[in-house]
Design an enzyme around this catalytic site. Sequence first.
Site, PDB file in Angstrom:
ATOM      1  N   HIS A 197      44.450  43.730  36.022  1.00 17.36           N
ATOM      2  CA  HIS A 197      43.215  43.868  35.221  1.00 17.36           C
ATOM      3  C   HIS A 197      42.912  44.895  35.801  1.00 17.36           C
ATOM      4  O   HIS A 197      42.694  44.459  37.482  1.00 17.36           O
ATOM      5  CB  HIS A 197      42.486  42.781  35.141  1.00 17.36           C
ATOM      6  CG  HIS A 197      41.338  42.596  34.121  1.00 17.36           C
ATOM      7  ND1 HIS A 197      40.632  43.483  34.693  1.00 17.36           N
ATOM      8  CD2 HIS A 197      41.454  42.600  32.651  1.00 17.36           C
ATOM      9  CE1 HIS A 197      39.304  43.590  33.053  1.00 17.36           C
ATOM     10  NE2 HIS A 197      40.056  42.934  31.805  1.00 17.36           N
ATOM     11  N   GLU A 250      44.290  48.774  28.313  1.00 15.81           N
ATOM     12  CA  GLU A 250      42.473  49.223  28.189  1.00 15.81           C
ATOM     13  C   GLU A 250      42.114  49.934  28.920  1.00 15.81           C
ATOM     14  O   GLU A 250      42.467  49.771  29.929  1.00 15.81           O
ATOM     15  CB  GLU A 250      42.432  47.829  28.996  1.00 15.81           C
ATOM     16  CG  GLU A 250      42.807  46.158  28.649  1.00 15.81           C
ATOM     17  CD  GLU A 250      42.205  45.397  29.003  1.00 15.81           C
ATOM     18  OE1 GLU A 250      41.266  44.557  27.744  1.00 15.81           O
ATOM     19  OE2 GLU A 250      41.929  44.566  30.286  1.00 15.81           O
ATOM     20  N   ASN A 266      40.525  36.905  27.036  1.00 11.30           N
ATOM     21  CA  ASN A 266      39.956  36.945  28.446  1.00 11.30           C
ATOM     22  C   ASN A 266      38.906  36.313  29.363  1.00 11.30           C
ATOM     23  O   ASN A 266      37.903  37.018  28.771  1.00 11.30           O
ATOM     24  CB  ASN A 266      40.902  38.072  29.694  1.00 11.30           C
ATOM     25  CG  ASN A 266      39.878  37.689  30.921  1.00 11.30           C
ATOM     26  OD1 ASN A 266      39.732  37.307  31.600  1.00 11.30           O
ATOM     27  ND2 ASN A 266      40.354  39.651  31.239  1.00 11.30           N
ATOM     28  N   TRP A 267      38.853  35.138  29.212  1.00 14.46           N
ATOM     29  CA  TRP A 267      37.154  34.547  29.968  1.00 14.46           C
ATOM     30  C   TRP A 267      36.937  34.924  30.947  1.00 14.46           C
ATOM     31  O   TRP A 267      35.837  34.711  31.237  1.00 14.46           O
ATOM     32  CB  TRP A 267      37.624  32.957  30.421  1.00 14.46           C
ATOM     33  CG  TRP A 267      37.653  31.610  28.354  1.00 14.46           C
ATOM     34  CD1 TRP A 267      37.520  32.604  27.517  1.00 14.46           C
ATOM     35  CD2 TRP A 267      37.526  30.751  28.221  1.00 14.46           C
ATOM     36  NE1 TRP A 267      38.319  31.860  26.577  1.00 14.46           N
ATOM     37  CE2 TRP A 267      38.331  30.420  26.847  1.00 14.46           C
ATOM     38  CE3 TRP A 267      37.613  29.693  29.134  1.00 14.46           C
ATOM     39  CZ2 TRP A 267      38.304  29.321  26.297  1.00 14.46           C
ATOM     40  CZ3 TRP A 267      37.306  28.363  28.846  1.00 14.46           C
ATOM     41  CH2 TRP A 267      38.137  28.201  27.384  1.00 14.46           C
ATOM     42  N   LYS A 268      37.383  35.599  32.084  1.00 13.00           N
ATOM     43  CA  LYS A 268      36.909  35.833  32.956  1.00 13.00           C
ATOM     44  C   LYS A 268      36.515  34.673  33.880  1.00 13.00           C
ATOM     45  O   LYS A 268      36.884  34.011  33.843  1.00 13.00           O
ATOM     46  CB  LYS A 268      36.229  37.135  32.640  1.00 13.00           C
ATOM     47  CG  LYS A 268      37.010  38.488  31.476  1.00 13.00           C
ATOM     48  CD  LYS A 268      35.747  39.917  31.754  1.00 13.00           C
ATOM     49  CE  LYS A 268      36.747  40.766  31.178  1.00 13.00           C
ATOM     50  NZ  LYS A 268      36.655  42.030  30.762  1.00 13.00           N
ATOM     51  N   GLY A 288      33.687  46.031  28.093  1.00 14.94           N
ATOM     52  CA  GLY A 288      32.618  45.338  27.844  1.00 14.94           C
ATOM     53  C   GLY A 288      31.167  46.476  27.510  1.00 14.94           C
ATOM     54  O   GLY A 288      30.843  46.327  27.993  1.00 14.94           O
ATOM     55  N   GLY A 330      37.176  40.227  26.130  1.00 11.47           N
ATOM     56  CA  GLY A 330      36.858  39.415  26.698  1.00 11.47           C
ATOM     57  C   GLY A 330      36.028  38.881  25.975  1.00 11.47           C
ATOM     58  O   GLY A 330      36.081  37.705  25.518  1.00 11.47           O
ATOM     59  N   GLY A 331      34.686  39.497  26.317  1.00 16.35           N
ATOM     60  CA  GLY A 331      33.235  38.594  25.466  1.00 16.35           C
ATOM     61  C   GLY A 331      33.474  38.169  24.524  1.00 16.35           C
ATOM     62  O   GLY A 331      33.122  36.963  23.919  1.00 16.35           O
ATOM     63  N   SER A 341      36.126  46.018  24.250  1.00  7.73           N
ATOM     64  CA  SER A 341      35.265  45.740  22.964  1.00  7.73           C
ATOM     65  C   SER A 341      35.755  45.154  21.442  1.00  7.73           C
ATOM     66  O   SER A 341      35.484  45.758  20.831  1.00  7.73           O
ATOM     67  CB  SER A 341      34.246  47.341  22.868  1.00  7.73           C
ATOM     68  OG  SER A 341      33.833  47.139  24.470  1.00  7.73           O
TER      69      SER A 341
HETATM   70  P1  PGA Z   1      35.689  43.206  26.577  1.00  7.45           P
HETATM   71  O1  PGA Z   1      36.739  42.819  27.850  1.00  7.45           O
HETATM   72  O2  PGA Z   1      36.161  42.852  25.317  1.00  7.45           O
HETATM   73  O3  PGA Z   1      35.084  42.489  27.219  1.00  7.45           O
HETATM   74  O4  PGA Z   1      35.158  44.393  26.433  1.00  7.45           O
HETATM   75  C1  PGA Z   1      38.418  42.993  27.329  1.00  7.45           C
HETATM   76  C2  PGA Z   1      39.353  43.132  29.068  1.00  7.45           C
HETATM   77  O5  PGA Z   1      38.608  43.023  29.671  1.00  7.45           O
HETATM   78  O6  PGA Z   1      39.972  42.556  28.947  1.00  7.45           O
END
Ligand code: PGA
Length: 259
Positions: free
Chosen positions: A102, A174, A10-12, A180, A241-242, A220
């Site tokens: 999300h 999640e 998920n690149w956001k 994050g 995410g990240g 994370s």
């Molecule tokens: P993260 O984000 O891996 O940066 O914690 C996960 C997400 O929000 O889908």
Amino acid sequence: MTRLPLMAGNWKMNLNHVEATGVVQKLAWTLADYRYDKKLCEAAVIVPFTDIRTVQNLVQGDRLPLVFGAQDVSLYDSGAYTGEVSAPMLAKLDCTYVVVGHSERREYHGETDEIINAKAKKVLENSMTPIICVGEKLDIRKEGTHVEYVLAQINGVLDGLSSEQVGAAVIAYEPVWAIGTGEVATPEDAQEVCGAIRTRVEELFGSDASQSVRIQYGGSVKASNVVDIMNQSDVDGALVGGASLDPEEFARIVTFYGR
Ligand code: PGA
């Protein structure tokens, strides 16, 4: 029943369409270096709307072993909804997945289980697969009521779906406090809630649906912790995410099965 693991990056709101080209190409080369086998794990990139056409051209033009999707969708098919993007539009771009609900959409855009349920239905009606997100905030976790809380979300977001639709969907658990933050739920924490979700799906939709629905953990996830998380029996992948913005790191996550 064996469920194909799904690693979805998920690149956001990161990477414009020019940057996306570089990241997708590097991801494809790195996966090839790691002898990635798409029969062992599915790899998806969940990109900003403005990147989808570019990613589609790359994936289809170069036959890359990737699928792609969107991060949100409108409740409506067309009309006077300025700024919205509809499920038929995403289907026309060959999106495989659409993330709905999300925690950032719940938090900043007031999305409720009811809205998320309606969005999931739109995605399914248009022959795409929703990645339906649930998860508790830190206060709920501290109270110790996280399992009941997430199961109440599950009741809401899956309401009115058929057993076949649920079996074909993806649910992402999640815990919001782990997104994050670098704070990862332990593999046992992930299993506790993912296992409870599968049991609830069985109660509501029967055992075929519960055995085929894929349940991801998110929060994370990195190359260094993915193997332990994937060793849990009810965890079928990760929403990343990240770490998905770094093609090398994401390729290592996708090929977790080799380590
Ligand atoms: P993260 O984000 O891996 O940066 O914690 C996960 C997400 O929000 O889908």
